[in-house]
Enzyme design. Structure first.
Site, PDB file in Angstrom:
ATOM      1  CG  ASP A   1      -1.946  -1.071   1.243  1.00  0.00           C
ATOM      2  OD1 ASP A   1      -2.092  -1.745   0.214  1.00  0.00           O
ATOM      3  OD2 ASP A   1      -2.618  -1.240   2.272  1.00  0.00           O
TER       4      ASP A   1
ATOM      5  CG  ASP B   1     -11.332  -1.676  -0.599  1.00  0.00           C
ATOM      6  OD1 ASP B   1     -10.393  -2.466  -0.451  1.00  0.00           O
ATOM      7  OD2 ASP B   1     -11.293  -0.717  -1.393  1.00  0.00           O
TER       8      ASP B   1
HETATM    9  O1  1PR Z   1     -10.584   3.078  -5.145  1.00  0.00           O
HETATM   10  O2  1PR Z   1      -9.683   2.511  -7.383  1.00  0.00           O
HETATM   11  O3  1PR Z   1      -8.725   4.398  -6.066  1.00  0.00           O
HETATM   12  O4  1PR Z   1      -8.358   2.034  -5.394  1.00  0.00           O
HETATM   13  C1  1PR Z   1      -7.800   2.250  -4.148  1.00  0.00           C
HETATM   14  C2  1PR Z   1      -7.130   0.988  -3.712  1.00  0.00           C
HETATM   15  O5  1PR Z   1      -6.418   1.278  -2.508  1.00  0.00           O
HETATM   16  C3  1PR Z   1      -8.098  -0.135  -3.416  1.00  0.00           C
HETATM   17  O6  1PR Z   1      -7.585  -1.333  -3.939  1.00  0.00           O
HETATM   18  C4  1PR Z   1      -8.133  -0.212  -1.890  1.00  0.00           C
HETATM   19  O7  1PR Z   1      -8.218  -1.555  -1.453  1.00  0.00           O
HETATM   20  C5  1PR Z   1      -6.795   0.372  -1.501  1.00  0.00           C
HETATM   21  N1  1PR Z   1      -6.854   1.141  -0.242  1.00  0.00           N
HETATM   22  C6  1PR Z   1      -7.438   2.341  -0.077  1.00  0.00           C
HETATM   23  N2  1PR Z   1      -7.238   2.750   1.181  1.00  0.00           N
HETATM   24  C7  1PR Z   1      -6.554   1.803   1.812  1.00  0.00           C
HETATM   25  C8  1PR Z   1      -6.117   1.830   3.206  1.00  0.00           C
HETATM   26  O8  1PR Z   1      -5.544   0.877   3.729  1.00  0.00           O
HETATM   27  N3  1PR Z   1      -6.372   2.936   3.905  1.00  0.00           N
HETATM   28  N4  1PR Z   1      -5.623  -0.331   1.170  1.00  0.00           N
HETATM   29  C9  1PR Z   1      -6.304   0.788   0.914  1.00  0.00           C
HETATM   30  C10 1PR Z   1      -6.193  -1.480   1.130  1.00  0.00           C
HETATM   31  C11 1PR Z   1      -5.841  -3.568   1.811  1.00  0.00           C
HETATM   32  C12 1PR Z   1      -4.947  -4.567   1.304  1.00  0.00           C
HETATM   33  C13 1PR Z   1      -3.945  -4.904   2.366  1.00  0.00           C
HETATM   34  C14 1PR Z   1      -4.454  -6.212   2.838  1.00  0.00           C
HETATM   35  C15 1PR Z   1      -3.454  -7.054   3.518  1.00  0.00           C
HETATM   36  N5  1PR Z   1      -5.278  -2.293   1.686  1.00  0.00           N
HETATM   37  O9  1PR Z   1      -4.375  -4.281   0.121  1.00  0.00           O
HETATM   38  O10 1PR Z   1      -2.722  -4.880   1.787  1.00  0.00           O
HETATM   39  O11 1PR Z   1      -5.583  -5.978   3.699  1.00  0.00           O
HETATM   40  O12 1PR Z   1      -3.038  -6.472   4.690  1.00  0.00           O
HETATM   41  P1  1PR Z   1      -2.544  -7.355   5.905  1.00  0.00           P
HETATM   42  O13 1PR Z   1      -1.887  -8.565   5.347  1.00  0.00           O
HETATM   43  O14 1PR Z   1      -1.575  -6.484   6.619  1.00  0.00           O
HETATM   44  O15 1PR Z   1      -3.755  -7.670   6.732  1.00  0.00           O
HETATM   45  P2  1PR Z   1      -9.396   3.062  -6.027  1.00  0.00           P
END
Ligand code: 1PR
Length: 587
Positions: free
Chosen positions: A284, A442
Site C-alpha cells: 500500500d 473493500d
Molecule cells: O478506489 O480505485 O482508487 O483504489 C484504491 C485501492 O487502494 C483499493 O484497492 C483499496 O483496497 C486500496 N486502499 C485504499 N485505502 C486503503 C487503506 O488501507 N487505507 N488499502 C487501501 C487497502 C488492503 C490490502 C492490504 C491487505 C493485507 N489495503 O491491500 O494490503 O488488507 O493487509 P494485511 O496482510 O496487513 O492484513 P481506487
C-alpha cells in the site's frame, strides 16, 4: 558474456532465506549497471554484462497494442540491445526476432495486415530464422482463433485457437504458475526441469495429430493445451518467460544464444505438477506528511500511528521492498496507490516511476491499483480511465486494479441491467483483455439478526456478532473504506465478472492488519460465486492462515502485507508450510 562483478550490499537480511528456495542470490543482467538498480537492492546479487558485439542486438516486433515493457526489460537485463521493427523489411533483416503478442487476436491480425508485416513474418518463419513468439505471438501462428471470431491467423501451424471451457467450473482466465510437460527436445526449455512458469490467458491452442510435430511442451488446465512449439529455429511459448522469474530469464537467455544455465540450484525435490496457489506481496503506497512516497500499512485501513504526531506509518521504500519480495519468492507484487481516489494518478509521477524502476528488475507479474477512473483536471483537460490505465501499463504494470469506480459501475449495472460499455472496467478489459483487469473489493462485515434484514446476499457466520447476531452481509465501500455503498461484495463480484473483470482482489476491512487470519466466510462466499480467480486478502498473521484459506475456500491466491513488511513471517516460510501441507506452490 563476461562476469563483471559480484556484489554484496550492506544490510543483507538472511532472515527470509530458507534452504528450499531456488537461489539464495539473484542474478541481475544489466546492460549498464545503473546506480538506481544497484542502490535499490539491499541483497546479494551478481551483475553480468553481455558482450558488446554484433550479437547483442535483438529485433522486437511491437505493434503498439499494449505493454511490452516487461519483455524489453527482460531482454535488456540480459545485456542485449533492442532494435524495433519500424517497417516490414526490418523483419527479414533480423538476426533474431521476438514477437510478444499482446491484446486481442483480431486486433493483432488487423495491425499485422495493415502494416504489411504478416507476409514478411511468415517468410521469416518459413525460412527457419530464429524466432520467439510469446503468448499471442504463439497463437497467431495458428490457422484461426475463436477470439472475436473466427478470425484467420498466419496459418503456419495447423489448428484453431479456442477458449478454455469454463462449464465444468474451470476458472478462466488461466492465471498463475503452472507446470509444463516437455514432449520434444527444445534447448530453450532445458532449465525448466520441474519448475512452474507464468501463464495468463483465456484462449489456447490444442494438440492434434496435424500439429504434433510442432509441439515442444504441453500444460494441463482442464485439458492439455499447447504450452510451447518448436521447429528448427522457430520457437513460441504460451506462457510469459519475462514474468517467470529466473526460469523465464533462462529461457530467454537460451533463445538469445547464451547457453549457460543461470537458474539457481533447487534444493527441493518438489516437481511442478499443476497450477500452483500464489502468494502475493502487497504494498500500500502513499505520500507521507513529508512528501515521500512510502509503503504504509493500516489497521482496518487506518494508516496513521496512534501517537501524538499521528504520522502515516512508514514501512519502507516501494522499489526496494518489491525487489526484496521478488528475491524472496513472491509470485506477484501488487502496488495499491491508496490515495489514488483523491490524487489524480497521472499527476502522481512518483508512482509511475516506482513501476518503471520496479519492472526493470522484478520479473514476476506486477499489479497496480488506485485512482483508475475518468478525471478532468483544473485546466479542463479530460482524461479517460483508459488513458490512466494505459499509462500504468506503459510504466510496467501487467494488471491494473480498479476499486471505487468498479463499485459505481456495478451499482449502475444492477440498477439498469444494461452494460453501457463505457465504464473503466469494460473499456480497459476490451482493449487489454479481462486477464489484465483486477477488481479490488473493500467490504466491511455488517452483522444482522435475520437474513431478511437486507436485500443483499447474507451468510450465517461461524462466530456470532457482538450482539449474538448469527448473520452478516459484506457491504462494499469506496474511497479507501470511507464510504459504505448500497451493494454487497457478492453482488459486486457477480456484476464485475459479467462486465469483464478477470480477477478479484478480495480485501476485508474488519480483518485488515489484525493478523487473526483471512475471513474465510467471505472468501468462500465470493470464490464459490464467480468463475474468475479470487485473491484472498487481509488478516494474514501466521503461515497457518495461508493453508487454512486454501483448504477452506477456492481462493487461487493469498495476499499479505503487514507480516511481510514487518519481517514477521518470510514468504519462504509461507511457501514451505504450504508445501508441507501438500498445497502446490511455485519454488
Ligand atoms: O478506489 O480505485 O482508487 O483504489 C484504491 C485501492 O487502494 C483499493 O484497492 C483499496 O483496497 C486500496 N486502499 C485504499 N485505502 C486503503 C487503506 O488501507 N487505507 N488499502 C487501501 C487497502 C488492503 C490490502 C492490504 C491487505 C493485507 N489495503 O491491500 O494490503 O488488507 O493487509 P494485511 O496482510 O496487513 O492484513 P481506487
Amino acid at each position: 558474456m563476461a562476469l563483471c562483478a559480484t556484489m554484496e550490499a550492506a544490510n543483507i537480511s538472511n532472515s527470509c532465506i530458507s534452504t528450499f528456495l531456488p537461489s539464495q542470490s539473484s542474478l541481475f543482467f544489466l546492460s549498464q549497471p545503473s546506480v538506481l538498480s544497484l542502490k535499490n537492492h539491499r541483497f546479494k546479487h551478481t551483475v553480468i554484462l553481455a558482450s558488446r558485439n554484433g550479437d547483442s542486438v535483438v529485433t522486437l516486433l511491437d505493434y503498439g497494442a499494449g505493454n511490452v515493457r516487461s519483455v524489453r526489460n527482460a531482454i535488456r537485463s540480459l545485456g542485449f540491445e533492442i532494435k524495433d521493427v519500424q517497417q516490414p523489411e526490418d523483419i527479414l533483416e533480423a538476426d533474431r526476432l521476438i514477437f510478444p503478442g499482446v491484446g486481442a487476436f483480431a486486433a493483432a491480425m488487423d495491425v499485422l495486415t495493415e502494416r504489411r508485416m504478416a507476409e514478411p513474418l511468415c517468410t521469416y518463419i518459413k525460412n527457419n530464422r530464429p524466432f520467439l513468439g510469446i503468448c499471442l505471438g504463439l497463437q497467431l501462428l495458428f490457422e484461426s482463433s475463436e477470439e472475436n471470431g473466427p478470425v484467420k491467423g498466419l496459418g503456419i501451424i495447423p489448428g484453431v485457437v479456442g477458449r478454455f471451457d469454463s462449464s465444468n467450473g474451470l476458472r478462466v482466465p488461466h492465471i498463475g504458475w503452472n507446470a509444463v510437460q516437455t514432449t520434444q527436445d527444445s534447448e530453450i526449455l532445458e532449465d525448466i526441469g520441474g519448475r512452474h512458469v507464468y501463464f495468463v490467458h483465456s484462449y489456447r491452442a490444442m494438440p492434434s495429430d496435424a500439429n504434433k510435430e510442432w509441439i515442444s511442451s504441453t500444460c494441463t488446465y482442464g485439458d492439455d493445451f499447447i504450452a510451447s512449439i518448436r521447429k528448427g529455429n522457430v520457437h513460441a511459448v504460451q506462457f510469459h518467460p519475462e514474468k517467470s522469474g529466473d526460469v523465464g530469464l533462462s529461457i530467454l537467455r537460451r533463445f538469445l544464444g547464451t547457453n549457460t544455465s543461470y537458474v539457481g540450484e533447487k534444493q527441493t525435490e518438489q516437481k511442478a505438477s499443476k497450477l500452483a496457489k500464489r502468494v502475493i506481496a502487497c504494498l500500500d503506497v502513499r505520500t507521507n506528511d513529508r512528501g515521500d512516497l512510502v509503503v504504509t500499512k493500516g489497521d482496518q485501513y487506518d494508516v496513521r500511528d496512534h501517537t501524538k504526531e499521528h504520522e502515516v506509518r512508514n514501512l519502507g521504500k516501494p522499489v526496494q521492498l518489491a525487489g526484496q519480495y521478488y528475491v524472496d519468492g513472491a509470485d506477484e507484487v501488487t502496488f495499491l496507490n491508496i490515495t489514488g481516489f483523491r490524487d489524480f494518478p497521472l499527476a502522481d509521477l512518483p508512482m509511475l516511476k516506482v513501476l518503471r524502476y520496479t519492472s526493470e528488475n522484478v520479473f514476476v507479474p506486477l499489479t497496480v491499483g488506485g485512482g483508475i477512473r475518468d478525471f478532468t483536471d483544473a485546466n479542463g483537460r479530460h482524461y479517460s480511465s483508459l488513458e490512466v490505465a494505459s499509462e500504468y501499463f506503459r510504466s510496467g504494470a501487467d494488471k491494473i486494479s480498479i476499486g471505487s469506480d468498479a463499485v459505481y459501475t456495478a451499482e449502475e449495472y444492477r440498477r439498469t441491467g444494461v452494460k453501457s460499455g463505457k465504464s473503466s472496467l469494460e473499456q480497459i478489459s476490451r482493449v487489454y483483455g479481462n486477464q489484465a483487469v483486477v477488481v479490488s473489493i473493500d467490504p466491511r462485515r455488517v452483522y444482522l439478526k435475520s437474513p431478511n434484514d437486507v436485500e443483499f446476499k447474507t451468510i450465517r457466520v461461524m462466530s456470532p456478532g457482538p450482539n449474538e447476531e448469527e448473520y452478516a452481509w459484506y457491504q462494499c465501500t469506496v474511497n479507501g473504506g470511507r464510504e459504505g455503498r448500497p451493494i454487497g461484495a457478492y453482488e459486486l463480484a457477480k456484476a464485475v465478472e459479467e462486465l469483464g473483470a478477470g480477477e478479484i482482489l478480495l480485501n476485508c476491512i474488519d480483518c485488515d492488519g489484525q493478523g487473526h487470519g483471512f475471513d474465510t466466510d467471505l472468501i468462500k462466499l465470493i470464490s464459490d460465486a464467480v468463475s474468475i480467480p479470487v485473491i484472498a486478502s487481509s488478516g494474514a498473521g501466521a503461515v497457518e492462515h495461508f493453508s487454512e484459506v486454501f483448504q477452506k475456500t477456492n481462493a487461487s491466491a493469498a495476499l499479505a502485507a503487514g507480516i511481510f513488511h514487518r519481517k514477521e513471517v518470510p514468504i519462504t516460510s509461507v511457501k514451505k508450510h504450504l508445501l508441507d501441507r501438500g498445497i502446490e506452490v511455485r519454488l
